[in-house]
Design an enzyme around this catalytic site. Structure first.
Site, mmCIF file in Angstrom:
data_model
loop_
_atom_site.group_PDB
_atom_site.id
_atom_site.type_symbol
_atom_site.label_atom_id
_atom_site.label_comp_id
_atom_site.label_asym_id
_atom_site.label_seq_id
_atom_site.Cartn_x
_atom_site.Cartn_y
_atom_site.Cartn_z
ATOM 1 N N LYS A 280 19.709 -31.161 44.742
ATOM 2 C CA LYS A 280 21.127 -31.425 44.496
ATOM 3 C C LYS A 280 21.214 -32.638 43.572
ATOM 4 O O LYS A 280 20.399 -33.563 43.683
ATOM 5 C CB LYS A 280 21.773 -31.723 45.861
ATOM 6 C CG LYS A 280 23.269 -31.830 45.919
ATOM 7 C CD LYS A 280 23.698 -32.021 47.390
ATOM 8 C CE LYS A 280 25.187 -32.158 47.560
ATOM 9 N NZ LYS A 280 25.585 -32.299 48.983
ATOM 10 N N SER B 293 29.311 -29.188 50.169
ATOM 11 C CA SER B 293 29.191 -29.576 48.791
ATOM 12 C C SER B 293 27.876 -29.176 48.128
ATOM 13 O O SER B 293 27.775 -29.218 46.904
ATOM 14 C CB SER B 293 29.354 -31.092 48.689
ATOM 15 O OG SER B 293 28.300 -31.745 49.390
ATOM 16 N N SER C 208 27.729 -30.158 54.615
ATOM 17 C CA SER C 208 27.447 -29.725 53.246
ATOM 18 C C SER C 208 26.115 -29.032 53.002
ATOM 19 O O SER C 208 25.883 -28.531 51.906
ATOM 20 C CB SER C 208 27.552 -30.907 52.296
ATOM 21 O OG SER C 208 28.890 -31.123 51.968
HETATM 22 N N1 GLN Z 1 33.215 -30.849 53.394
HETATM 23 C C1 GLN Z 1 32.981 -32.138 53.961
HETATM 24 C C2 GLN Z 1 33.693 -33.193 53.174
HETATM 25 O O1 GLN Z 1 34.257 -32.852 52.169
HETATM 26 C C3 GLN Z 1 31.507 -32.403 54.071
HETATM 27 C C4 GLN Z 1 30.914 -32.951 52.850
HETATM 28 C C5 GLN Z 1 29.457 -33.230 52.995
HETATM 29 O O2 GLN Z 1 28.843 -32.901 54.002
HETATM 30 N N2 GLN Z 1 28.910 -33.862 51.995
HETATM 31 O O3 GLN Z 1 33.701 -34.336 53.529
#
Ligand code: GLN
Length: 475
Positions: free
Chosen positions: A76, A151, A175
């Protein structure tokens, strides 16, 4: 493209049946052939080739090339990797070349793995669809009109498309697991602190976890084994399991106590998702597991708690992007203050700004007690409830997300609707427990449905062994 299991690939490299150069070429070709999905931000062709040659040379010299010899992987783009721009998919970090490398990447490289590309994400990992990337939207490999989740959507799509045998993601509130579920791959969020966060762009430092996205539980175990353990560059790291993780075997389910999380099977959860989880649990019961419904009364508060604590930490972590030390700097600014405001104003996207504002608000002296302190109290309650639950069951299971992959654009204008996709994943981060998403079934539209498995802190080995047992029934 289908990749063989990681240990088979490594054997092939070690015995000369294939070479690291061949595997890297295979990965680069798959990346080139699948550009339409927009999973990748940058390709590290020259670096990858140079590393592959070193691995092949080691094999030729009769040296040990490592337990991940020649295995290509995709990180990532919030992992600092030598020689690559590390953007976190944000305009403010565009063109930033890191002066050091993430500990996780160092460990993987030392074991012979090769980073071939950097994957797309929601900018700074804020999101659940990858639509918040400042660059472009990644498409779901099962249906191009849908999101891959987020994400770590680029990483999940990359594994589903076969761009590499594994990818790395970060999981602050789901994420790794949610995109794994949307793309039909395995995603592991280890116990907090098991993998060093050094060299990974920080989101919420008390929640951030690093983990692999793979095609099997065994592959996840092999990668975790290499990355995990104490690191002097991250004081929150913990020791790994004494026996490691790569030797993990499928759990014998006889007498194993599994709790189905009641709060995750109620209103608002798609019926097909619920039905798939129920079928899986019945199957586990047939194989000897003792199933019960488990309730954690504070779970309905987890999402609100997460969306106070996370923005608070985000606002603090993003304060370092001031236009002076990293990345983008506005050239028109008349003085230093204007340089800060213009660089941040132009460099950050909408979602980052939203989180900075919410975070600054909940941390402000007037509201600290009303929001931040309350959220921390709820967090402690949740930790205690999970500990209590794990004294009566060995594992907790449930869905990963309330729905399967949604349409691109469906939730993009409504941040609250987007935040709701995290309703089943954030609690594991708040409690620091390991949690894994595995591809359980498909819905009527042929979209993957994931199943979430959770275990007590530091029971990552046990979690992987349950995942392998479940995997046997879905093969
Ligand atoms: N969807 C969650 C957020 O927007 C988790 C994001 C993540 O785990 N990086 O905070």
């Amino acid at each position: 493209m289908i990749w063989e299991p990681i240990d088979d690939l490594v054997k092939s490299v070690k015995t000369g049946r294939t070479s690291a150069v061949e595997l890297v070429n295979r990965s680069l070709k798959a990346i080139a052939d699948n550009q339409e999905y927009q999973a990748i931000i940058s390709v590290l062709k020259d670096n990858a080739m140079a590393r592959a040659k070193l691995v092949d040379q080691a094999v030729a010299n009769g040296e040990d090339p490592g337990v991940l010899a020649g295995i290509p992987f995709i990180a990532k783009d919030n992992f600092l990797v030598y020689g690559s721009d590390t953007t976190a998919a944000s305009n403010i970090l565009k063109g930033f070349v890191p002066p050091y490398q993430a500990s996780a990447i160092n460990r993987l490289e030392a074991a012979g793995a090769i980073c071939v590309a950097k994957a797309n994400l929601d900018a700074f990992a804020h999101g659940a669809s990858t639509e918040n990337s400042d660059f472009f939207v990644t498409k779901n490999p099962h249906d191009k009109s849908r999101v891959p989740g987020g994400s770590s959507g680029g990483s999940a799509a990359a594994v589903a498309l076969g761009l590499a045998p594994f990818a790395l993601g970060t999981d602050t509130g789901g994420s790794i697991r949610q995109p794994a579920s949307f793309c039909g791959v395995f995603g592991l969020k280890p116990t907090y602190g098991l993998v060093s966060r050094s060299g990974v762009v920080a989101m919420g430092s008390s929640l951030d976890c690093i983990g692999p996205l793979t095609r099997s539980a065994k592959d996840a175990a092999i990668v975790l084994d290499v990355m995990s353990g104490r690191d002097e560059l991250d004081s929150t790291t913990i020791d790994k399991n004494a026996a490691g993780y790569s030797g993990v075997k499928a759990l014998n389910l006889k007498g194993v106590r599994i709790g189905l999380v009641k709060e995750y099977m109620g209103e608002g959860v798609n019926e097909e998702v619920k039905a798939a989880i129920k079928r899986a649990v019945e199957d586990l019961a047939k194989r000897g597991a003792i199933i019960s419904d488990v309730s954690l009364p504070s779970l309905p508060l987890a999402l609100a708690c997460y969306y106070i604590i996370t923005p608070a930490e985000v606002s603090s972590n993003l304060s370092r992007y001031d236009g002076v030390r990293y990345g983008y700097r506005d050239k028109q600014a008349a003085d230093l203050f204007e340089s800060y405001t213009k660089s941040r104003g132009h460099g950050f996207g909408k979602e980052a700004k939203r989180r900075i504002m919410i975070g600054t608000y909940v941390l402000s002296s007037g509201y600290y007690d009303a929001y931040y302190k309350k959220a921390q109290t709820v967090r402690t309650k949740l930790i205690n409830e999970f500990a209590a639950a794990f004294s009566s069951v060995d594992y907790l299971v449930g869905p990963v997300a309330p729905t399967t992959a949604f349409k691109i654009g469906e939730n993009a204008q409504n941040p609250l609707a987007m935040y709701l996709s995290d309703v089943m994943t954030v609690a594991a981060n708040l409690a620091g427990i390991p949690s894994l998403s595995l591809p359980l079934a498909k819905d009527k539209q042929n979209l993957p449905i994931g199943m979430q498995l959770m275990a007590a802190q530091k029971k990552d080995y046990e979690l992987l062994s349950l995942a392998m047992a479940v995997e046997e029934t879905i093969k």
